[in-house]
Enzyme design. Structure first.
Site, PDB file in Angstrom:
ATOM      1  N   PRO A   1      16.546  56.994  31.159  1.00 49.53           N
ATOM      2  CA  PRO A   1      15.749  56.818  32.285  1.00 49.53           C
ATOM      3  C   PRO A   1      14.819  55.670  32.428  1.00 49.53           C
ATOM      4  O   PRO A   1      14.442  55.293  31.027  1.00 49.53           O
ATOM      5  CB  PRO A   1      14.747  58.016  32.340  1.00 49.53           C
ATOM      6  CG  PRO A   1      14.773  58.610  30.997  1.00 49.53           C
ATOM      7  CD  PRO A   1      16.214  58.275  30.513  1.00 49.53           C
ATOM      8  N   ASN A   2      14.804  54.977  33.355  1.00 49.16           N
ATOM      9  CA  ASN A   2      13.857  53.896  33.550  1.00 49.16           C
ATOM     10  C   ASN A   2      14.495  52.540  33.093  1.00 49.16           C
ATOM     11  O   ASN A   2      14.055  51.506  33.186  1.00 49.16           O
ATOM     12  CB  ASN A   2      12.673  54.180  33.205  1.00 49.16           C
ATOM     13  CG  ASN A   2      11.733  55.154  33.869  1.00 49.16           C
ATOM     14  OD1 ASN A   2      11.699  55.093  35.184  1.00 49.16           O
ATOM     15  ND2 ASN A   2      11.443  56.201  33.098  1.00 49.16           N
TER      16      ASN A   2
ATOM     17  N   ARG B   1      10.412  46.032  34.769  1.00 42.13           N
ATOM     18  CA  ARG B   1       9.583  47.285  34.372  1.00 42.13           C
ATOM     19  C   ARG B   1       8.622  46.743  33.196  1.00 42.13           C
ATOM     20  O   ARG B   1       9.460  46.304  32.256  1.00 42.13           O
ATOM     21  CB  ARG B   1      10.569  48.391  33.537  1.00 42.13           C
ATOM     22  CG  ARG B   1       9.775  49.236  33.032  1.00 42.13           C
ATOM     23  CD  ARG B   1      10.914  50.058  32.204  1.00 42.13           C
ATOM     24  NE  ARG B   1      10.277  51.203  31.552  1.00 42.13           N
ATOM     25  CZ  ARG B   1      10.728  51.991  30.580  1.00 42.13           C
ATOM     26  NH1 ARG B   1      11.922  51.776  30.307  1.00 42.13           N
ATOM     27  NH2 ARG B   1       9.899  52.784  30.121  1.00 42.13           N
TER      28      ARG B   1
ATOM     29  N   TYR C   1       9.183  45.041  27.612  1.00 44.20           N
ATOM     30  CA  TYR C   1      10.734  45.137  27.607  1.00 44.20           C
ATOM     31  C   TYR C   1      11.337  43.761  27.898  1.00 44.20           C
ATOM     32  O   TYR C   1      12.515  43.747  27.948  1.00 44.20           O
ATOM     33  CB  TYR C   1      11.170  46.232  28.692  1.00 44.20           C
ATOM     34  CG  TYR C   1      10.724  47.605  28.191  1.00 44.20           C
ATOM     35  CD1 TYR C   1      11.106  48.429  27.071  1.00 44.20           C
ATOM     36  CD2 TYR C   1       9.693  48.374  29.119  1.00 44.20           C
ATOM     37  CE1 TYR C   1      10.629  49.397  26.779  1.00 44.20           C
ATOM     38  CE2 TYR C   1       9.241  49.613  28.810  1.00 44.20           C
ATOM     39  CZ  TYR C   1       9.787  50.078  27.301  1.00 44.20           C
ATOM     40  OH  TYR C   1       9.227  51.312  27.180  1.00 44.20           O
TER      41      TYR C   1
ATOM     42  N   ASN D   1      20.463  54.305  23.813  1.00 44.20           N
ATOM     43  CA  ASN D   1      19.047  54.114  24.113  1.00 44.20           C
ATOM     44  C   ASN D   1      18.659  55.270  24.922  1.00 44.20           C
ATOM     45  O   ASN D   1      18.563  55.410  26.113  1.00 44.20           O
ATOM     46  CB  ASN D   1      18.623  52.573  24.784  1.00 44.20           C
ATOM     47  CG  ASN D   1      17.233  52.598  24.689  1.00 44.20           C
ATOM     48  OD1 ASN D   1      16.538  53.516  24.844  1.00 44.20           O
ATOM     49  ND2 ASN D   1      16.528  51.397  24.950  1.00 44.20           N
TER      50      ASN D   1
ATOM     51  N   ALA E   1      12.718  57.618  27.042  1.00 43.19           N
ATOM     52  CA  ALA E   1      11.793  58.646  26.848  1.00 43.19           C
ATOM     53  C   ALA E   1      12.384  59.978  26.382  1.00 43.19           C
ATOM     54  O   ALA E   1      11.811  60.606  25.847  1.00 43.19           O
ATOM     55  CB  ALA E   1      10.953  58.907  28.366  1.00 43.19           C
TER      56      ALA E   1
ATOM     57  N   HIS F   1      11.953  61.267  22.700  1.00 43.02           N
ATOM     58  CA  HIS F   1      10.773  61.930  22.101  1.00 43.02           C
ATOM     59  C   HIS F   1      10.578  63.577  22.301  1.00 43.02           C
ATOM     60  O   HIS F   1       9.601  64.122  21.809  1.00 43.02           O
ATOM     61  CB  HIS F   1       9.543  61.194  22.838  1.00 43.02           C
ATOM     62  CG  HIS F   1       9.824  59.776  22.536  1.00 43.02           C
ATOM     63  ND1 HIS F   1       9.794  59.128  21.419  1.00 43.02           N
ATOM     64  CD2 HIS F   1       9.739  58.834  23.842  1.00 43.02           C
ATOM     65  CE1 HIS F   1       9.846  57.886  21.620  1.00 43.02           C
ATOM     66  NE2 HIS F   1       9.859  57.860  23.222  1.00 43.02           N
TER      67      HIS F   1
ATOM     68  N   GLU G   1      21.203  54.936  17.631  1.00 43.94           N
ATOM     69  CA  GLU G   1      20.080  55.206  18.406  1.00 43.94           C
ATOM     70  C   GLU G   1      19.336  53.566  18.507  1.00 43.94           C
ATOM     71  O   GLU G   1      19.185  52.986  17.525  1.00 43.94           O
ATOM     72  CB  GLU G   1      19.131  56.129  17.890  1.00 43.94           C
ATOM     73  CG  GLU G   1      18.012  56.209  18.632  1.00 43.94           C
ATOM     74  CD  GLU G   1      16.694  56.965  18.060  1.00 43.94           C
ATOM     75  OE1 GLU G   1      16.949  57.639  17.075  1.00 43.94           O
ATOM     76  OE2 GLU G   1      15.462  56.958  18.571  1.00 43.94           O
TER      77      GLU G   1
ATOM     78  N   HIS H   1      16.431  50.960  20.565  1.00 40.54           N
ATOM     79  CA  HIS H   1      15.361  51.067  21.367  1.00 40.54           C
ATOM     80  C   HIS H   1      14.900  49.481  21.493  1.00 40.54           C
ATOM     81  O   HIS H   1      14.994  48.733  20.509  1.00 40.54           O
ATOM     82  CB  HIS H   1      14.052  51.442  20.901  1.00 40.54           C
ATOM     83  CG  HIS H   1      14.245  52.995  20.757  1.00 40.54           C
ATOM     84  ND1 HIS H   1      13.905  53.984  21.586  1.00 40.54           N
ATOM     85  CD2 HIS H   1      14.678  53.785  19.603  1.00 40.54           C
ATOM     86  CE1 HIS H   1      14.489  54.859  21.241  1.00 40.54           C
ATOM     87  NE2 HIS H   1      14.728  55.065  20.017  1.00 40.54           N
TER      88      HIS H   1
ATOM     89  N   SER I   1      11.878  48.154  22.278  1.00 43.15           N
ATOM     90  CA  SER I   1      10.529  48.127  21.677  1.00 43.15           C
ATOM     91  C   SER I   1      10.549  48.749  20.221  1.00 43.15           C
ATOM     92  O   SER I   1      11.649  49.263  19.975  1.00 43.15           O
ATOM     93  CB  SER I   1       9.544  48.453  22.532  1.00 43.15           C
ATOM     94  OG  SER I   1       9.634  49.934  22.707  1.00 43.15           O
TER      95      SER I   1
ATOM     96  N   ARG J   1       3.814  51.753  19.203  1.00 42.52           N
ATOM     97  CA  ARG J   1       3.379  51.998  20.448  1.00 42.52           C
ATOM     98  C   ARG J   1       2.437  53.208  20.382  1.00 42.52           C
ATOM     99  O   ARG J   1       1.822  54.002  19.287  1.00 42.52           O
ATOM    100  CB  ARG J   1       4.296  52.094  21.378  1.00 42.52           C
ATOM    101  CG  ARG J   1       5.028  50.795  21.058  1.00 42.52           C
ATOM    102  CD  ARG J   1       6.160  50.530  22.260  1.00 42.52           C
ATOM    103  NE  ARG J   1       5.781  50.753  23.543  1.00 42.52           N
ATOM    104  CZ  ARG J   1       6.504  51.066  24.360  1.00 42.52           C
ATOM    105  NH1 ARG J   1       7.842  51.208  24.498  1.00 42.52           N
ATOM    106  NH2 ARG J   1       6.138  51.401  26.077  1.00 42.52           N
TER     107      ARG J   1
ATOM    108  N   ARG K   1       5.470  58.269  20.970  1.00 39.90           N
ATOM    109  CA  ARG K   1       6.678  57.661  20.723  1.00 39.90           C
ATOM    110  C   ARG K   1       7.152  57.815  19.548  1.00 39.90           C
ATOM    111  O   ARG K   1       8.278  57.014  19.072  1.00 39.90           O
ATOM    112  CB  ARG K   1       6.799  56.150  21.259  1.00 39.90           C
ATOM    113  CG  ARG K   1       6.380  56.105  22.785  1.00 39.90           C
ATOM    114  CD  ARG K   1       6.487  54.614  23.320  1.00 39.90           C
ATOM    115  NE  ARG K   1       5.661  54.448  24.669  1.00 39.90           N
ATOM    116  CZ  ARG K   1       6.234  54.486  25.837  1.00 39.90           C
ATOM    117  NH1 ARG K   1       7.346  55.250  25.923  1.00 39.90           N
ATOM    118  NH2 ARG K   1       5.436  54.466  26.996  1.00 39.90           N
TER     119      ARG K   1
END
Ligand code: DQA
Length: 147
Positions: free
Chosen positions: A10-11, A18, A23, A74, A77, A80, A101, A103, A105, A110, A114
């Site tokens: 998502p996102n 964003r 990002y 990826n 969210a 988590h 996996e 990411h 960031s 963070r 996360r």
């Protein structure tokens, strides 16, 4: 040819607009273009997808198992807290396929929520914190692992 699905949660379709401070300013379409180049260079058959839907992402992981595709994931969210995604990811690796996996960031630098990945323990490995290069390194990890 080795097949790799690059799956995004998502996102991530909002890349570019964003939180560019986190990002970057490159768009999701830019990621798709870059992944096509990296795939061609590495001799991998690469397909990039993005969804905001947990059930769709779970279905794509089932499809990866059935099609014998390796996965660069990826989970965004879902990383988590999604046990459903974790259980689907576990099916990929237990089928002998590679699941990296990734990411953009570094989640560990963070917010505290996360710092937990429910995916990491069932992934083959994780690459985080290198922007788009996390995906490039993830593809390279697949190529190395299947060699
Ligand atoms: C992310 C990190 C996640 O914590 C976040 O929810 C995302 C993107 C990353 O690529 O850095 O959506 O997976």
């Amino acid at each position: 040819m080795t097949r790799v699905l690059i799956l995004n949660g998502p996102n991530l379709g909002r890349l570019g607009s964003r939180e560019p401070d986190v990002y970057g300013s490159a768009s999701f379409a830019d990621l798709v273009d870059a992944a096509a180049r990296w795939g061609a260079d590495a001799g991998l058959e690469v397909e990039v997808r993005q969804t905001d839907s947990e059930s769709e992402l779970v279905g794509w992981l089932h499809g990866a198992v059935d099609a014998r595709s390796h996965v660069v994931l990826n989970p965004a969210a879902f990383t988590h807290y999604s046990y459903a995604l974790r259980d689907a990811a576990a099916q990929v690796t237990s089928a002998g396929l590679v699941l990296v996996e990734v990411h953009l960031s570094n989640p560990y630098a963070r917010e505290e929520f996360r710092h937990t990945s429910v995916i990491g323990a069932v992934a083959t490995g994780t690459v985080a914190g290198f922007g788009f290069d996390s995906y490039r390194l993830g593809l390279d990890a697949v190529r190395t692992a299947v060699r």
